[in-house]
Every structure is written in structure tokens, then in C-alpha cells.
Scaffold this motif. Structure first.
Motif, PDB file in Angstrom:
ATOM      1  N   GLN A  41       0.827  -1.210   0.000  1.00  0.00           N
ATOM      2  CA  GLN A  41       0.000   0.000   0.000  1.00  0.00           C
ATOM      3  C   GLN A  41       0.860   1.258   0.000  1.00  0.00           C
ATOM      4  O   GLN A  41       0.374   2.349  -0.343  1.00  0.00           O
ATOM      5  CB  GLN A  41      -0.924  -0.015   1.229  1.00  0.00           C
ATOM      6  CG  GLN A  41      -2.029  -1.049   1.112  1.00  0.00           C
ATOM      7  CD  GLN A  41      -2.786  -1.264   2.416  1.00  0.00           C
ATOM      8  OE1 GLN A  41      -2.496  -0.584   3.395  1.00  0.00           O
ATOM      9  NE2 GLN A  41      -3.721  -2.191   2.423  1.00  0.00           N
ATOM     10  N   PRO A  45       0.853   2.720  -4.709  1.00  0.00           N
ATOM     11  CA  PRO A  45       0.380   4.021  -5.203  1.00  0.00           C
ATOM     12  C   PRO A  45       1.502   4.884  -5.786  1.00  0.00           C
ATOM     13  O   PRO A  45       1.297   5.585  -6.781  1.00  0.00           O
ATOM     14  CB  PRO A  45      -0.219   4.666  -3.949  1.00  0.00           C
ATOM     15  CG  PRO A  45      -0.586   3.519  -3.082  1.00  0.00           C
ATOM     16  CD  PRO A  45       0.486   2.499  -3.314  1.00  0.00           C
ATOM     17  N   ALA A  48       2.386   3.393  -9.179  1.00  0.00           N
ATOM     18  CA  ALA A  48       1.287   3.661 -10.112  1.00  0.00           C
ATOM     19  C   ALA A  48       1.280   5.123 -10.533  1.00  0.00           C
ATOM     20  O   ALA A  48       1.061   5.446 -11.715  1.00  0.00           O
ATOM     21  CB  ALA A  48      -0.048   3.285  -9.462  1.00  0.00           C
ATOM     22  N   GLY A  49       1.539   6.038  -9.583  1.00  0.00           N
ATOM     23  CA  GLY A  49       1.535   7.463  -9.918  1.00  0.00           C
ATOM     24  C   GLY A  49       2.638   7.808 -10.900  1.00  0.00           C
ATOM     25  O   GLY A  49       2.432   8.566 -11.859  1.00  0.00           O
ATOM     26  N   TRP A  57      -2.845   6.343 -17.677  1.00  0.00           N
ATOM     27  CA  TRP A  57      -3.402   5.688 -16.486  1.00  0.00           C
ATOM     28  C   TRP A  57      -3.620   4.199 -16.695  1.00  0.00           C
ATOM     29  O   TRP A  57      -3.764   3.440 -15.748  1.00  0.00           O
ATOM     30  CB  TRP A  57      -4.702   6.369 -16.078  1.00  0.00           C
ATOM     31  CG  TRP A  57      -5.814   6.240 -17.085  1.00  0.00           C
ATOM     32  CD1 TRP A  57      -6.101   7.120 -18.081  1.00  0.00           C
ATOM     33  CD2 TRP A  57      -6.770   5.187 -17.181  1.00  0.00           C
ATOM     34  NE1 TRP A  57      -7.170   6.698 -18.821  1.00  0.00           N
ATOM     35  CE2 TRP A  57      -7.613   5.497 -18.274  1.00  0.00           C
ATOM     36  CE3 TRP A  57      -7.005   4.010 -16.467  1.00  0.00           C
ATOM     37  CZ2 TRP A  57      -8.668   4.676 -18.681  1.00  0.00           C
ATOM     38  CZ3 TRP A  57      -8.057   3.195 -16.856  1.00  0.00           C
ATOM     39  CH2 TRP A  57      -8.874   3.521 -17.958  1.00  0.00           C
ATOM     40  N   GLY A 157      -3.409  13.164   0.419  1.00  0.00           N
ATOM     41  CA  GLY A 157      -2.614  12.022  -0.055  1.00  0.00           C
ATOM     42  C   GLY A 157      -1.295  11.924   0.671  1.00  0.00           C
ATOM     43  O   GLY A 157      -0.830  10.837   1.018  1.00  0.00           O
ATOM     44  N   ALA A 161       0.044   8.779   2.976  1.00  0.00           N
ATOM     45  CA  ALA A 161       1.340   8.140   2.734  1.00  0.00           C
ATOM     46  C   ALA A 161       2.219   8.191   3.966  1.00  0.00           C
ATOM     47  O   ALA A 161       2.999   7.271   4.250  1.00  0.00           O
ATOM     48  CB  ALA A 161       2.028   8.819   1.550  1.00  0.00           C
TER      49      ALA A 161
END
Length: 877
Positions: A41, A45, A48-49, A57, A157, A161
Motif C-alpha cells: 500500500q 500508489p 502507479a503514480g 493511467w 494524499g 502516505a
């Protein structure tokens, strides 16, 4: 679809990890597993970002699926399948190579296995509250930062994080603490989870009420780190207490229980919208604490449930060891506890049956014999312990699964479908072999040869058969099912001596063919004629186990079965008739007075079958008239006509000089006619005290509900009189020990005693008793004769008694009527009737153990004794 995959994968991982790693390391294993999710987790992210910003995307979904696919292929090719329950078996000292793996349970059986584990049940109940709070916290956190502190999307966000690594820290701190605790006491893991949750709740309150953003972020980080330990802790506890063969289902059901709390989030969201987001977060805290409290309550069950997990492994190992030694343990029951609701009936029962053995299971009424058979058959789930049949653990198997394995039970009492014909009942019994029609036809013919009377009743509804004939149908159904183990609850229940003698021959033939049998019998004399081994139960425990000859050398046990114990040297009690009082019976019967009941020419037929044919007799005041005859002779049909439940086709019935041939049953009851039934038709949800009080209704002086609602003095007086009458009847019948128990909780014999007390509450002048000793223990049967004679002396009522127990009926009756095929064969004194060749050939047979079910092993005296009334048994007068 992705979420569904995660729901499947989570429980599967938990179950596999439990079989890969020994119990003491599981907190660490589950902690690392959850830490892996936490790392994912954090990294996922970010990766992926980056990929999305560099390409599009869609790219992160494609790229991140590649390592997942590779790992799945590697796991499929390289990861070995673990041995289920390996570590639990080793903990119980069991060699898995000798026992092999357990049979996989059906979903229904797996659910029953898991639900009976008290730790698992408490944890399941806590999961909706815990999951609701954790999911709600995740849902509301982002809204909280935006609404209260105005944090942007990028800021929120960043905070998420920042908090996630601290969850990883919390998990890593949990691992060494929980590993130490599990080695010391596994129950401490549950307490650790509860304490951790409580501390986390305090941080949640601080988070919801924080006045500044830094304090809110700090409280959020602390709560996340502490609460991260809850999931691996719960997984560790479940892995220890879930039986290995149902572990996957247990973990999966835990996920389903978690989902039950999700709808409540709608309420929490409504509170947050209508009030404030702070209020919504605070409301989550007591919900979460309730979940923690439920988890903590499971701590007292953990060690006992871990021991239960090992019980099955030990039982299967014992069976395997016996097989290695050349013995075949077909059935093994180990440490079995069974309860009906909150009432425990069996306590740590150990019971075993070897292949081809015949076991007599004896004991007093309410000892737990039928409950033991129900637990073996899957009709009553066990609370603890193990049941292994033919090498398979069937502790929580469904009844149809147990039957398919070859363990067949014949229930005590009526076991037929009354609305179906005899033929249909027998064909239903072949449900296991419905594709083999030839076998079913052959088996039906075989049982019709064994019970010729069923051939005559073949197309009649089973509900129209006598109690004994219905018992024959039930036994036939069991024979058709082709049993490996046949459990017969009350073999002789409702059957004539000659039929019981015939059945004993069939039982011996089955034994010789290698079929294993368990006989639950109230008559010790009957049971010991065919059984090699006896178990004696009392108050839910096994008090004796051994050869039947050794049982006769245990007077302490036999005193619980016989009224007067056993003689030394291995003989049963020598008395053939109950001891009664010095008041002569002849003095109680006035032969000059008009009869209280007169029956003339009664005839009743069902279709082409004549049930009663020109039956006539007179009953004098105070007389006891016994009725004997083969099953299907028309005895119960005769009683049904006398009491008004059946209208005769011809004949006259006079009660106290009044023609009642067409009078309904309630009117006959008001004229003084009382009746008991073979199957004790009582309301199961009433207590014994309430049931007896209900039977006093006709004697109530006040029936006005308004007066009762106003507590009028006359109503109070009536209630006091009723209470006194109930107490007196309970004392007379000797049922004070269970006066406040529900009738449905009583054994068959105890219900019959209550039924008799309710009949007496009517204060009848004529009392009809249909097999009063049926289903009650031999000790109670021996005491029943003096009890009935005491009742006659106290009330003066006359009695008609149907009975298959010869010592009881001969000692009780002034005269006996023998019926066959609906006609009176003979009426006379007991000695005259029992000496008649027609009665001997058609009804009694030649086996003394079946004739003298409640007496000793000696032949009855050839001359009629003068029966006396009233003294307590055992005085010997």
C-alpha cells in the motif's frame, strides 16, 4: 472483480499459512503477511503514480499485473500442498502417516464445526463491529481533513502516505510481543488484541477532537500504528482454534461476518452529514470498543478450544493404532459433550465399538442414552469431543452424510411417516439405493417375510397401525438401509414378547453376518441376551464399561437399573412380580355393584381390515383389567373407541350406566374417563408443573378471565388450591426433581410418568393406560406396579391396562383379556390366560427374557399369587 478476488485470496492465504507454519510462529507469520500488504500500500500508489504520469493511467494496471501473474505461476509450480492439520496432529502426539488426511467436510458440516468452537463464535460476533469501525475510519478520514482543516487533495494524499509506514511499525512491534505470549499462554493473544484496540480507541477520540492539524496527524499516526496489530492477532487466534479440516471455511465466514457491519456505515455517514464529521468519528469509538469487548470475552475459551482441535486427531490416531494391531474400531467417541441449549446432557463421554460387536447401552431415564445416539447420528451437534466412524471424523457431519457412511439409527417410539402407506415408508427407506431398484424390491420382500403382519397392512397408511406395528416398520426401514452400524433405540418398545423374541433372533443373525449393533434398552433382561459388552450411563456419564457378565457383579450399578439390585453369582433379580401391600386386591373389587364400564359387541374396521370384532367385557368398581395380545390385535383401537377418538361401526359403550357410544371425548372425560397414550402427547414448551396444572382445568371453580385479570380473591383461592394439588401430584408421581423443566427436555420415560400424573389430575373413575411401562427404565417399571395400586387405593378408580411387560401386568391385574385379530380369545385370571396354549403360541413365545422384561430370570410361579396393594417396594411382604 478485483475485490472478489481479494475476498477469496485472504482466507485461502490464512488457511495455507496455518498449515505451513507451527502454531508458536503464527503471530509472526500473520504479522509479516499483513506487513507485506502494508508495504504494497506504500509502494503501489507511488509506482502507479509515476507510471501514470510517464505514460497513461492504463499502464500501471498492465505493468503491476505482471508480477502478480508471475508469482501465481511460480506458486502453482513450486509451492507444495501442505498437510492439513499437521501441526495440530503433532501437538496431540499423532502420526499423520498412520491416520491419513481427514475427509473434506461439506459446507454445512464445516459451518457446524466452526460454530461449535466458542472462541471462533465470539470472534465472528466481534468482526462486524471491528470492521465497521476500521472501514468507517478510512472512509471518514479524508472528509475530516477536508471539512475541518481544509486540506487539499495533495495534502490528504501526503498524510495517508505518511501514516501508512507507521502501521508497518505497529505490526513489527506486535510480532515479538505476540510470539512471547503465545508460547506462554495462547489466550493472551486475545487479550493483547483487546488491549491494543482499547488503546487505539483512545487515539481515535484524540484524533476526532484534535484542535489543530499537527495534533490530528499525530493522533492519526498513533491510532494507525496501534490498530495495525489487530488483524494479524485475530488471524492467529482463529488459526489455533479452527479445526484444520474446516479452517478455510472458518476464515471465509469471518470475512462474511465482517461485511455485516458495512450497512451501519450508512447510519454513521448520516450522523456525520447531519451533525459534524467529528461526531461521526466519535460515534465509531463505542462501536469499536464493543468489538474489542467481544474479542476479550473469547479469551476464557481459547485453551479449551485448542484442546478440542487436538481431540479429533487423537481419536483418529487411536482408531489407526487399533487397526495396526489387527482390531477394527468401527466407532470411537472421545470426550463428547452435548447440550440442548444451555442444559448440558453429556459430559466427557468415551464410547467405542469394534467391528461386529453388539453393545448394550443401559441406564436410567434421562441418563443420556438417546442423546448419545443422536450425537453419533448427527441429529444433535456436539459441544466438544470427537466422533470417528469407520476412520472418518463425523463429529459435525449432517445426518444424511452419516447415514450414507453406513451408521443407521432406529429412533425410539414412532419413526414412520403416518400419512404414507407402509409400502411408501419402506420405499423411502431405500433412498440411499434409489438407483438400484432391484435391491430395494428384494430388501422390502425380506422385511415382509420377517414381519408378515406388514404384508397385510402393506397399502394402509402407517398412521393407522398400532404402536408395535409402527415399530416394525421403523426397524424394517433400518434393515433396508444396509447398515454397517445399526443403532436401535428401544428394541422392545411397544412390541409383544413373541415379536421381541423374533427380533432378537434377527439381531443375532445380523451379528453373525458381521453387522455391528448398539442396543439401547430399558429392559436389562432383553439387552443382555444378545450383547457381549455393556455400557451403563447415569447423569450423562459412563459409569460402567465391560463384558455383560461383569455388569451382573456390580450391585452399585444394578441398583440404578433394578429396583432391588442383583444377586451374587451373576443372576438377575429373582423377583418376578413387584412387591405390593398386604391389602388384598379382591377386597377392592365389588363384584355385586353395577359395572363402571360396560362394553358390548364393539366392532371397528378400516377398509377390509377388522380391528375389533365383537369385543365385550365389564369393568367393576376398583377393578384392574389387563389387556394383552400380539401387535395389531386391536388393543389401542379398542381404547380409542372407549375414549371417543374413534366411533365404533357396531356395539354399545356404557360409562357409569350412561350410553356414551356416540359421545365426544371431552364429554366422556367429564363423566370420569381418563386416558393415557403410548406416545405421551404433552405440550413440549410447558414445564412439568405447568402441564400438571393445565390438566386440573376442569376442576377450576372460577373461569372468568376478567376476575383473573383483576386478581379477585376467589381467583387467588382457586390458584392456591391448584398449586397445592399440583405439588401433591408431583410428590405422588416422584417427579419433583424436574418439576420446573420443560416437558420437551425430559426423557421418554419421564414424560410417561408426567402423562400419568396429568391423567390422574382429572380424578377419573375409569382410567385407561396404554402401555404405561413403554419407554421407562426397568427400575421404574418395577416400581410402577406398586404406584398404580397405591393410586387405586387412594382414588378408588378402576383401570384398563394394555401392557407387554408380563411381570407387571400379571402382578397388577385382577383379570386379563387376551385379544387376537380383534377378537377376545380368553378372559380370566392371569395364570389361566398365560397358561392357555393359544396365548403362548401367538403372543408369549418361549423366551423368558422377553416375557419377563422387568422381572428376574426365573420362570413365574405356576400358581396365582394373591396380589397386595400399597407398601413401598423392597419390604418383601
Amino acid at each position: 472483480g478485483s475485490s472478489l478476488g481479494r475476498i477469496v485470496v485472504g482466507p485461502t492465504h490464512d488457511s495455507l499459512l496455518s498449515d505451513y507454519y507451527e502454531p508458536n510462529s503464527r503471530p509472526a507469520v500473520f504479522g509479516v503477511h499483513r506487513a507485506g500488504n502494508s508495504v504494497g500500500q506504500i509502494i503501489g500508489p507511488l509506482a502507479a503514480g509515476v507510471l501514470a504520469s510517464l505514460f497513461s493511467w492504463r499502464v500501471p494496471f498492465i505493468i503491476l499485473s505482471i508480477p502478480t501473474a508471475v508469482l501465481v505461476v511460480v506458486a502453482f509450480l513450486k509451492l507444495r500442498e501442505p498437510r492439513r492439520g499437521r501441526f495440530e496432529a503433532e501437538g496431540a502426539g499423532v502420526d499423520l502417516d498412520a491416520t491419513g488426511e481427514d475427509r473434506p467436510p461439506s459446507f454445512g458440516e464445516a459451518f457446524r464445526i466452526c460454530w461449535e468452537v466458542r472462541t471462533v463464535r465470539r470472534v465472528w460476533m466481534s468482526l462486524p463491529f471491528l470492521a465497521l469501525s476500521l472501514i468507517g475510519l478510512v472512509s471518514l478520514t479524508s472528509i475530516f481533513y477536508e471539512d475541518v482543516f481544509g486540506v487539499s487533495e495533495a495534502g490528504r494524499g501526503g498524510i495517508a502516505a505518511l501514516a501508512e509506514p507507521f502501521q508497518l511499525v505497529g505490526i513489527l512491534l506486535f510480532i515479538p510481543i505476540s510470539t512471547k505470549l503465545i508460547r506462554r499462554n495462547p489466550a493472551d493473544i486475545v487479550r493483547l488484541v483487546a488491549v491494543t484496540g482499547t488503546i487505539g480507541s483512545a487515539f481515535l477520540v484524540a484524533y476526532a477532537l484534535s484542535p489543530t492539524l499537527p495534533l490530528a496527524v499525530a493522533a492519526n499516526i498513533c491510532a494507525t500504528s496501534v490498530l495495525g496489530a489487530i488483524t494479524p492477532g485475530i488471524a492467529s487466534v482463529l488459526s489455533l482454534t479452527l479445526p484444520p479440516r474446516a479452517r478455510s471455511v472458518g476464515f471465509s465466514l469471518g470475512s462474511l461476518f465482517s461485511l455485516m457491519g458495512v450497512p451501519v456505515l450508512l447510519v454513521i455517514g448520516g450522523i456525520a452529514d447531519s451533525g459534524s464529521i467529528r461526531t461521526g468519528l466519535v460515534v465509531l469509538v463505542p462501536v469499536f470498543l464493543l468489538g474489542c469487548f467481544l474479542v476479550a470475552s473469547a479469551a476464557k475459551f481459547v485453551n479449551a478450544d485448542i484442546a478440542k482441535v487436538r481431540a479429533s486427531a487423537r481419536a483418529r490416531a487411536e482408531v489407526a493404532q487399533a487397526k495396526a494391531e489387527g482390531r477394527q474400531k468401527l466407532l470411537l467417541v472421545k470426550d463428547l459433550d452435548v447440550a440442548y441449549g444451555s442444559v448440558q446432557v453429556l459430559f466427557g463421554v468415551d464410547f467405542e465399538v469394534e467391528q461386529g460387536e453388539v453393545i448394550a447401552l443401559l441406564g436410567t431415564n434421562g441418563a443420556g442414552k438417546s442423546t448419545l445416539l443422536r450425537a453419533i447420528s448427527g441429529l444433535q451437534p456436539a459441544k466438544a469431543g470427537a466422533v470417528v466412524f469407520d476412520g472418518e471424523d463425523i463429529t459435525f457431519a449432517k445426518p444424511q452424510e452419516v447415514a450414507a457412511l453406513g451408521a443407521i439409527q432406529v429412533p425410539g417410539g414412532k419413526g414412520v411417516f403416518p400419512g404414507l402407506t407402509v409400502e411408501e415408508n419402506l420405499r423411502i427407506a431405500g433412498w440411499l439405493y434409489q438407483r438400484d431398484g432391484d435391491y430395494v424390491d428384494e430388501a422390502i420382500e425380506r422385511v415382509l417375510d420377517l414381519f408378515p403382519v406388514l404384508r397385510k397392512r402393506f397399502h394402509q397408511p402407517a398412521g393407522l397401525l398400532s404402536g408395535g406395528e409402527q415399530q416394525m416398520v421403523t426397524l424394517s426401514q433400518a434393515f433396508i438401509a444396509k447398515p454397517k452400524l445399526l443403532m436401535i433405540d428401544e428394541l422392545s418398545l411397544g412390541l409383544a414378547p413373541v415379536i421381541v423374541e423374533q427380533l432378537l433372533g434377527i439381531v443375532r443373525a445380523m451379528r453373525d453376518e458381521g453387522i455391528t449393533l448398539i442396543l439401547v434398552e430399558q429392559s436389562v433382561n432383553v439387552a443382555l441376551t444378545v450383547a457381549e459388552t455393556a455400557y451403563f450411563m447415569e447423569k450423562g456419564e459412563i459409569r460402567f464399561k465391560g463384558p455383560t457378565k461383569d455388569l451382573l457383579e456390580r450391585p452399585d450399578v444394578l441398583r440404578s437399573v433394578f429396583l432391588e439390585g442383583a444377586a451374587a453369582g451373576g443372576s438377575a433379580p429373582a423377583r418376578t412380580r413387584p412387591v405390593v401391600d398386604p391389602i388384598l386386591v379382591e377386597e377392592r373389587v365389588d363384584h355385586t355393584a353395577p359395572p363402571v364400564l360396560s362394553v358390548r359387541g364393539l366392532r371397528k374396521s378400516f377398509g377390509g381390515i377388522v380391528a375389533t370384532d365383537d369385543v365385550s367385557f365389564d369393568l367393576q368398581p376398583g377393578e384392574i383389567l389387563g389387556f394383552i395380545g400380539p401387535n395389531g390385535a386391536g388393543k389401542t383401537t379398542l381404547f380409542d373407541q372407549i375414549s371417543g377418538f374413534l366411533l365404533p361401526d357396531a356395539g354399545v359403550i356404557e360409562l357409569a350406566g350412561i350410553d356414551v357410544t356416540r359421545t365426544p371425548p371431552d364429554a366422556r372425560a367429564r363423566l370420569g374417563l381418563g386416558r393415557s397414550f403410548q406416545d405421551a402427547r404433552l405440550y413440549p414448551t410447558l414445564t412439568v408443573r405447568d402441564a400438571v396444572a393445565l390438566s386440573l382445568e376442569r376442576r377450576l371453580p372460577v373461569r372468568d378471565p376478567i376476575a383473573a385479570a383483576l386478581h379477585a380473591p376467589i381467583v387467588k383461592e382457586a390458584e392456591a388450591a391448584t398449586t397445592a394439588a399440583v405439588d401433591e401430584l408431583i410428590e405422588i408421581m416422584g417427579v419433583g426433581a424436574f418439576a420446573d423443566k420443560f416437558v420437551g427436555e425430559l426423557s421418554t420415560g419421564s414424560r410417561r410418568i408426567v402423562d400419568l400424573g396429568m391423567a390422574l389430575a382429572h380424578d377419573p373413575s375409569v382410567l385407561l393406560l396404554d402401555e404405561p411401562s413403554s419407554g421407562i427404565a426397568q427400575r421404574e417399571t418395577e416400581a410402577l406396579g406398586p404406584l398404580l395400586l397405591d393410586i387405586r387405593r387412594a382414588t378408588g378408580c378402576a383401570m384398563l391396562v394394555i401392557e407387554h411387560d408380563m411381570p407387571l401386568i400379571t402382578s397388577l391385574s385382577d383379570s386379563i383379556v387376551a385379544l387376537e385379530l380383534g377378537r377376545v380369545v380368553l378372559q380370566g385370571t392371569p395364570d389361566e390366560v398365560l397358561a392357555d396354549p393359544r396365548v403362548v403360541s401367538s403372543y408369549l413365545g418361549g423366551d423368558l427374557s422377553t416375557i419377563q422384561r422387568s422381572g428376574g430370570a426365573e420362570q413365574p410361579e405356576p400358581k396365582r399369587r394373591r396380589v397386595r396393594v400399597g407398601a413401598a417396594a423392597g419390604e418383601g411382604r
